[in-house]
Scaffold this motif. Structure first.
Motif, mmCIF file in Angstrom:
data_model
loop_
_atom_site.group_PDB
_atom_site.id
_atom_site.type_symbol
_atom_site.label_atom_id
_atom_site.label_comp_id
_atom_site.label_asym_id
_atom_site.label_seq_id
_atom_site.Cartn_x
_atom_site.Cartn_y
_atom_site.Cartn_z
ATOM 1 N N ASN A 1 6.401 7.732 -8.361
ATOM 2 C CA ASN A 1 5.402 8.342 -7.480
ATOM 3 C C ASN A 1 4.111 7.522 -7.417
ATOM 4 O O ASN A 1 3.010 8.063 -7.331
ATOM 5 C CB ASN A 1 5.084 9.771 -7.949
ATOM 6 C CG ASN A 1 4.408 10.596 -6.870
ATOM 7 O OD1 ASN A 1 4.659 10.429 -5.680
ATOM 8 N ND2 ASN A 1 3.520 11.486 -7.282
ATOM 9 N N THR A 2 4.249 6.194 -7.450
ATOM 10 C CA THR A 2 3.064 5.328 -7.371
ATOM 11 C C THR A 2 3.078 4.422 -6.145
ATOM 12 O O THR A 2 2.034 3.832 -5.816
ATOM 13 C CB THR A 2 2.951 4.426 -8.619
ATOM 14 O OG1 THR A 2 4.103 3.581 -8.702
ATOM 15 C CG2 THR A 2 2.824 5.259 -9.884
ATOM 16 N N ILE A 3 4.216 4.279 -5.486
ATOM 17 C CA ILE A 3 4.317 3.301 -4.400
ATOM 18 C C ILE A 3 3.349 3.611 -3.261
ATOM 19 O O ILE A 3 2.895 2.711 -2.553
ATOM 20 C CB ILE A 3 5.776 3.230 -3.874
ATOM 21 C CG1 ILE A 3 5.965 1.975 -3.019
ATOM 22 C CG2 ILE A 3 6.170 4.505 -3.122
ATOM 23 C CD1 ILE A 3 7.415 1.692 -2.660
ATOM 24 N N GLN A 4 2.981 4.869 -3.095
ATOM 25 C CA GLN A 4 2.101 5.271 -1.997
ATOM 26 C C GLN A 4 0.632 5.319 -2.399
ATOM 27 O O GLN A 4 -0.232 5.593 -1.572
ATOM 28 C CB GLN A 4 2.521 6.653 -1.457
ATOM 29 C CG GLN A 4 2.045 7.846 -2.267
ATOM 30 C CD GLN A 4 2.815 8.072 -3.554
ATOM 31 O OE1 GLN A 4 3.693 7.300 -3.920
ATOM 32 N NE2 GLN A 4 2.496 9.153 -4.252
ATOM 33 N N ARG A 5 0.333 5.026 -3.647
ATOM 34 C CA ARG A 5 -1.037 5.148 -4.136
ATOM 35 C C ARG A 5 -1.810 3.843 -3.982
ATOM 36 O O ARG A 5 -1.290 2.763 -4.243
ATOM 37 C CB ARG A 5 -1.037 5.569 -5.614
ATOM 38 C CG ARG A 5 -0.572 6.993 -5.850
ATOM 39 C CD ARG A 5 -0.412 7.285 -7.327
ATOM 40 N NE ARG A 5 -1.652 7.056 -8.079
ATOM 41 C CZ ARG A 5 -1.741 7.184 -9.404
ATOM 42 N NH1 ARG A 5 -0.653 7.526 -10.107
ATOM 43 N NH2 ARG A 5 -2.883 6.969 -10.014
ATOM 44 N N GLY A 6 -3.067 3.965 -3.563
ATOM 45 C CA GLY A 6 -3.934 2.802 -3.504
ATOM 46 C C GLY A 6 -4.468 2.460 -4.879
ATOM 47 O O GLY A 6 -4.177 3.135 -5.872
ATOM 48 N N GLY A 7 -5.263 1.391 -4.960
ATOM 49 C CA GLY A 7 -5.810 0.981 -6.249
ATOM 50 C C GLY A 7 -4.742 0.404 -7.150
ATOM 51 O O GLY A 7 -3.721 -0.119 -6.681
ATOM 52 N N THR A 8 -4.939 0.499 -8.452
ATOM 53 C CA THR A 8 -3.968 0.004 -9.418
ATOM 54 C C THR A 8 -3.936 0.898 -10.642
ATOM 55 O O THR A 8 -4.990 1.157 -11.263
ATOM 56 C CB THR A 8 -4.262 -1.445 -9.844
ATOM 57 O OG1 THR A 8 -3.527 -1.753 -11.045
ATOM 58 C CG2 THR A 8 -5.743 -1.703 -10.079
ATOM 59 N N ILE A 9 -2.770 1.369 -11.008
ATOM 60 C CA ILE A 9 -2.629 2.248 -12.172
ATOM 61 C C ILE A 9 -2.917 1.509 -13.474
ATOM 62 O O ILE A 9 -3.216 2.136 -14.490
ATOM 63 C CB ILE A 9 -1.223 2.885 -12.233
ATOM 64 C CG1 ILE A 9 -0.140 1.802 -12.322
ATOM 65 C CG2 ILE A 9 -1.002 3.820 -11.040
ATOM 66 C CD1 ILE A 9 1.257 2.356 -12.586
ATOM 67 N N LEU A 10 -2.837 0.181 -13.449
ATOM 68 C CA LEU A 10 -3.154 -0.602 -14.641
ATOM 69 C C LEU A 10 -4.646 -0.915 -14.744
ATOM 70 O O LEU A 10 -5.084 -1.519 -15.735
ATOM 71 C CB LEU A 10 -2.349 -1.910 -14.646
ATOM 72 C CG LEU A 10 -0.849 -1.778 -14.891
ATOM 73 C CD1 LEU A 10 -0.160 -3.139 -14.815
ATOM 74 C CD2 LEU A 10 -0.566 -1.123 -16.249
#
Length: 334
Positions: free
Chosen positions: A72-81
């Protein structure tokens, strides 16, 4: 029909890779991280996520991540790291500490998602410590040599274009000239594409430091043709920026102008499909490049295929704007 190959050969014996995002964030970075993690996992390779870029690598801020961590991260902007600009990484001592942290984590190769500054950091790590590194082009500016497009560029263009469309409505209602500054400190790719797609009367880019006086004549001609409002696009790297262009127009025509600097809004937001697909392909290609024993290269897309460009060439060689598109912008502005 030939079935696609489900596993990539691993002649380098890769067992564990690390991935980080560095420099300015770009929409699609999460899609690239996801692709790295899932491609590696599919091929029996573990992934270490490094938080806050090279700063986190220097400090050892690292953890194993798996397929569920990137769900559930492919649609998120920015960076989870997360990302940061590291001053410690600019010193040999800082890079030595980061290299030791990678060895302590038994990492066999590092994937760096970022722009030319990030690639400098990766290149020095390889040069000084012989550590395998692969670059993935993640920057909205689209200014890296060796790839047709960079991750985040498509979304930044759409974000800027949406703002231009809204400002055009206001400009027409108030019979004003809007001078709109888009990002692009050293490159005019965003400005040029937005100018054509947004129907701008003129565009100013760093690659062509033409005198601002020319826009005054353009505005005068537009007024003579009955056009009460105009849109002028300026890349932030053009000398004088939007403020300088606006001042020249007002002094030369007496027309009321408004400056709108879009700024960091262009970095954020949900990545468009083109950025998600590009990031997915390049994240996969980065893992395959390490598995094939490649190092000190950037994976890119050229002509629909995957390219491998030495990292130093990505900043040493100049990537020009599309001159045909530049001509088109001028032709269609009449």
């Amino acid at each position: 029909m030939t079935e696609p190959q489900t596993h990539h050969p691993n002649p380098s014996g890769l067992k564990r890779v690390a991935v980080l995002t560095s420099g300015g964030d770009a929409p699609g970075m999460n899609a690239a991280i996801r692709a790295v993690v899932r491609t590696a996992t599919h091929n029996g390779i573990e992934v270490v996520g490094v938080r806050r870029g090279f700063q986190g690598l220097h400090e050892g801020d690292m953890a194993l991540i798996g397929p569920r961590d990137v769900a559930n991260t492919i649609q998120r902007g920015g960076t989870i790291l997360l990302t940061a600009r590291s001053h410690t990484w600019r010193s040999p001592e800082g890079r030595a500490k980061g290299a030791q942290n990678l060895r302590d984590w038994q990492v066999d190769g590092l994937i760096v998602i970022g722009g030319d500054g990030s690639f400098h950091g990766a290149h020095y790590l390889q040069q000084e410590h012989g550590f395998p590194v692969i670059g993935v082009p993640g920057t909205i500016d689209n200014d890296l040599y060796g790839t047709d497009h960079t991750i985040g560029y498509f979304t930044a263009v759409e974000t800027a274009l949406d703002a231009v469309d809204k400002l055009r409505d206001t400009g027409a209602s108030h019979e004003r000239i809007f001078v709109i500054e888009v990002m692009g400190r050293h490159a005019g790719h965003i400005a040029l594409e937005v100018a054509v797609a947004g129907g701008a009367e003129e565009v100013f880019i760093p690659e062509d430091a033409k005198p601002v006086d020319g826009v005054v004549e353009i505005v005068k001609q537009s007024l003579a043709k009955g056009k009460a409002s105009s849109i002028i696009i300026v890349a932030e790297g053009y000398p004088g920026g939007a403020e300088g262009v606006s001042k020249a127009i007002h002094e030369g025509t007496g027309q009321e102008t408004r400056v709108s600097i879009l700024g960091h809004i262009q970095r954020g937001g949900t990545p468009v499909s083109s950025d998600r697909v590009l990031a997915s392909r390049l994240g996969e290609a980065a893992v395959y490049a390490l598995m094939d024993g490649k190092s000190d290269v950037m994976v890119g897309r050229q002509g629909g295929g995957i390219s491998h460009i030495p990292l130093h060439e990505t900043w040493e060689k100049k990537k020009d704007v599309n001159r045909d598109l530049y001509r088109c912008a001028k032709t269609l502005s009449v």
